[in-house]
Motif scaffolding. Sequence first.
Motif, PDB file in Angstrom:
ATOM      1  N   THR A  53      41.073  68.403  74.504  1.00 22.02           N
ATOM      2  CA  THR A  53      41.873  69.228  75.409  1.00 22.02           C
ATOM      3  C   THR A  53      43.161  68.506  75.793  1.00 22.02           C
ATOM      4  N   GLY A  54      44.201  69.311  76.007  1.00 16.59           N
ATOM      5  CA  GLY A  54      45.481  68.756  76.414  1.00 16.59           C
ATOM      6  C   GLY A  54      46.319  68.209  75.286  1.00 16.59           C
ATOM      7  N   ARG A  55      45.802  68.234  74.067  1.00 20.46           N
ATOM      8  CA  ARG A  55      46.546  67.730  72.916  1.00 20.46           C
ATOM      9  C   ARG A  55      46.691  68.849  71.884  1.00 20.46           C
ATOM     10  N   PRO A  56      47.808  68.910  71.199  1.00 15.57           N
ATOM     11  CA  PRO A  56      48.019  70.000  70.234  1.00 15.57           C
ATOM     12  C   PRO A  56      47.324  69.775  68.900  1.00 15.57           C
ATOM     13  N   GLU A  57      46.801  68.566  68.644  1.00 12.12           N
ATOM     14  CA  GLU A  57      46.206  68.297  67.333  1.00 12.12           C
ATOM     15  C   GLU A  57      44.796  68.879  67.249  1.00 12.12           C
ATOM     16  N   LEU A  58      44.449  69.325  66.049  1.00 11.36           N
ATOM     17  CA  LEU A  58      43.089  69.755  65.754  1.00 11.36           C
ATOM     18  C   LEU A  58      42.389  68.642  64.980  1.00 11.36           C
ATOM     19  N   LEU A  59      41.250  68.192  65.483  1.00 11.10           N
ATOM     20  CA  LEU A  59      40.514  67.131  64.797  1.00 11.10           C
ATOM     21  C   LEU A  59      39.847  67.661  63.532  1.00 11.10           C
ATOM     22  N   ARG A  60      39.254  68.841  63.629  1.00 12.48           N
ATOM     23  CA  ARG A  60      38.658  69.503  62.466  1.00 12.48           C
ATOM     24  C   ARG A  60      38.841  71.001  62.665  1.00 12.48           C
ATOM     25  N   SER A  61      38.980  71.734  61.571  1.00 11.23           N
ATOM     26  CA  SER A  61      39.191  73.173  61.704  1.00 11.23           C
ATOM     27  C   SER A  61      38.886  73.871  60.389  1.00 11.23           C
ATOM     28  N   LYS A  62      38.673  75.186  60.509  1.00 12.41           N
ATOM     29  CA  LYS A  62      38.436  76.023  59.335  1.00 12.41           C
ATOM     30  C   LYS A  62      38.734  77.472  59.701  1.00 12.41           C
ATOM     31  N   GLU A  63      39.552  78.133  58.919  1.00 19.04           N
ATOM     32  CA  GLU A  63      39.844  79.567  59.058  1.00 19.04           C
ATOM     33  C   GLU A  63      40.159  79.934  60.514  1.00 19.04           C
ATOM     34  N   ILE A  64      41.104  79.231  61.113  1.00 20.39           N
ATOM     35  CA  ILE A  64      41.347  79.412  62.548  1.00 20.39           C
ATOM     36  C   ILE A  64      42.013  80.745  62.867  1.00 20.39           C
ATOM     37  N   ASP A  65      42.589  81.427  61.889  1.00 26.32           N
ATOM     38  CA  ASP A  65      43.243  82.719  62.122  1.00 26.32           C
ATOM     39  C   ASP A  65      42.487  83.880  61.487  1.00 26.32           C
ATOM     40  N   LYS A  66      41.238  83.670  61.144  1.00 31.58           N
ATOM     41  CA  LYS A  66      40.434  84.734  60.553  1.00 31.58           C
ATOM     42  C   LYS A  66      39.901  85.649  61.649  1.00 31.58           C
ATOM     43  N   GLY A 287      45.360  59.379  63.846  1.00 29.93           N
ATOM     44  CA  GLY A 287      46.183  59.542  62.657  1.00 29.93           C
ATOM     45  C   GLY A 287      45.622  60.512  61.650  1.00 29.93           C
ATOM     46  N   ARG A 288      44.338  60.882  61.812  1.00 28.49           N
ATOM     47  CA  ARG A 288      43.713  61.775  60.839  1.00 28.49           C
ATOM     48  C   ARG A 288      43.676  63.216  61.330  1.00 28.49           C
ATOM     49  N   THR A 289      44.334  63.507  62.451  1.00 29.46           N
ATOM     50  CA  THR A 289      44.307  64.849  63.002  1.00 29.46           C
ATOM     51  C   THR A 289      45.370  65.722  62.351  1.00 29.46           C
ATOM     52  N   VAL A 290      45.262  67.023  62.625  1.00 28.75           N
ATOM     53  CA  VAL A 290      46.196  68.010  62.085  1.00 28.75           C
ATOM     54  C   VAL A 290      46.969  68.623  63.234  1.00 28.75           C
ATOM     55  N   GLN A 291      48.288  68.630  63.137  1.00 31.09           N
ATOM     56  CA  GLN A 291      49.134  69.194  64.179  1.00 31.09           C
ATOM     57  C   GLN A 291      49.212  70.705  64.010  1.00 31.09           C
ATOM     58  N   VAL A 292      48.884  71.438  65.086  1.00 31.57           N
ATOM     59  CA  VAL A 292      48.944  72.898  65.059  1.00 31.57           C
ATOM     60  C   VAL A 292      49.730  73.361  66.264  1.00 31.57           C
ATOM     61  N   ALA A 293      50.756  74.124  66.039  1.00 30.03           N
ATOM     62  CA  ALA A 293      51.597  74.599  67.139  1.00 30.03           C
ATOM     63  C   ALA A 293      50.896  75.715  67.894  1.00 30.03           C
ATOM     64  N   GLY A 294      51.174  75.758  69.195  1.00 30.82           N
ATOM     65  CA  GLY A 294      50.684  76.868  70.001  1.00 30.82           C
ATOM     66  C   GLY A 294      49.342  76.650  70.629  1.00 30.82           C
ATOM     67  N   ILE A 295      48.682  75.508  70.385  1.00 25.47           N
ATOM     68  CA  ILE A 295      47.387  75.229  70.990  1.00 25.47           C
ATOM     69  C   ILE A 295      47.519  73.964  71.807  1.00 25.47           C
ATOM     70  N   GLY A 296      47.058  74.025  73.033  1.00 25.91           N
ATOM     71  CA  GLY A 296      47.116  72.870  73.920  1.00 25.91           C
ATOM     72  C   GLY A 296      47.302  73.322  75.340  1.00 25.91           C
TER      73      GLY A 296
END
Length: 474
Positions: A53-66, A287-296
């Motif tokens: 929480t509070g960070r825009p990075e996603l540690l793991r994700s799959k089909e987040i816009d499905k 360093g292994r996270t994925v930056q995703v805009a609009g979440i945080g």
Amino acid sequence: MGRPYNRFPSTLRALFALLAFFVYTLTPLTASARRAPAPEGEDAVSAFIVKETGRPELLRSKEIDKLLSPASLTKIMTCMIAIESGRMDDVVSIPLEATQVEPTRAGFLPGEQIRLRDLVKAAMVNSSNDAAFAIAIHLGGSVEAFVSSMNVRARALGMGHTVFTNPAGYDRGFYAGNRTTARDLMMLTERAIRYPEFNAIAKLDRVVFSELATGKRYSLRTHNKLMDRYPYTVGIKTGYTSMAGPCLIARALKDGKDMLIVMLNARTDRWSLASTMFDRGFGAETGRTVQVAGIGADAPLRIATSTPALPASMVLAERTRALEALRRKVESHRGQSAVAEIHGMSMNGQSEAKSSIKIKNLEQPKSAVAAKSRVKASRTSKVALKAAKKESARKRQLAKAQQRKIKSKVALKSAKKSGSAKVAHKSRNKERQAIRTARKGAAKRSTADAKSGKKRSRKEELSLSKKSERSPNG
């Protein structure tokens, strides 16, 4: 004749038999091996997000816009709107419509008086559908009007792919149609956990409250088994329908990290998978996270302009119901005039309703009207609570009076019974005395008659003897 010629020696025949045996026994194994194995772990989940929480990075994700059905995760929005309304102390009279929904239900009866705060607890912890509908009708005036406010709030949060059609999460039947994505649900959850009251309710594993008029007790438990299996869990919400599958939004705190998981349609053990995801999330490197805009939690709000790829007829029906309910509500206000304009527009070659409602207050500023309405609502709730208490006291007094009346009747009956028994006993004694007296009299009379009979017979004998003495001989 000699022995017939054998073309195959015994050794060769044995080899053929052994080969046939292996072919026969191994064919099913090879066929089953060719089948696709059942998905496991993250592969068995249609969409998920693991995020701090509070960070825009996603540690793991799959089909987040499905687009998927959120099931009872919908109730997070319902309860958040209730908390944002500032009316958690309202006394809600359970409407009939709320008691006619499908399970899961708390079992409320029409007309029962329940605080809005307790309804929010029932909806969040026990996932009670009747509580969610009671919240919607109380705050919105109707289910349709409240659903319209849910969609407005979703757009304000930037949930551009979300459409709500009911406050509980139904995806079949009259209210079917809720659709969202893992990304949108993460936005919603990160907004909801900003409210301390939401966090206090979301981490409960059991709620106990009473109906205000009669004191009827309700005790409801959570369906979230992760709270028993993962020691760092602090709530938040589970969901399930046959269409949506097992769903989960979970939160865990460990080593100063605040982790969230959104999981949709998990065709596996979601509790074990969530525990594994949390462990990986707490041990992940930045360093292994994925930056995703609009979440945080600190991400700016964005207003979505795109419409979810849903059937136009479904969107049209939902918006038409919401518009009609909102029009009725607006027209009922005094000192306000509502102008509703419905324009036709095209979406993928089909017509869709686009509504705009302009409300002008003709008497007072909006802030003054809102302040007065809040004061009036507060007074109304206090008056309703006092009336409920008076009614409860009156019912208790009536019950006590009824009990006293019943006791007096019983005592009177017992007294009458005891008095009649005494009278009957006396009458029986009199009857017995009369019988004894009658028997004595009869005995005396029989004795006297016997004596008088003896005297008469003696006199007759004397008279006969005298006559015989007087008569002459022949």
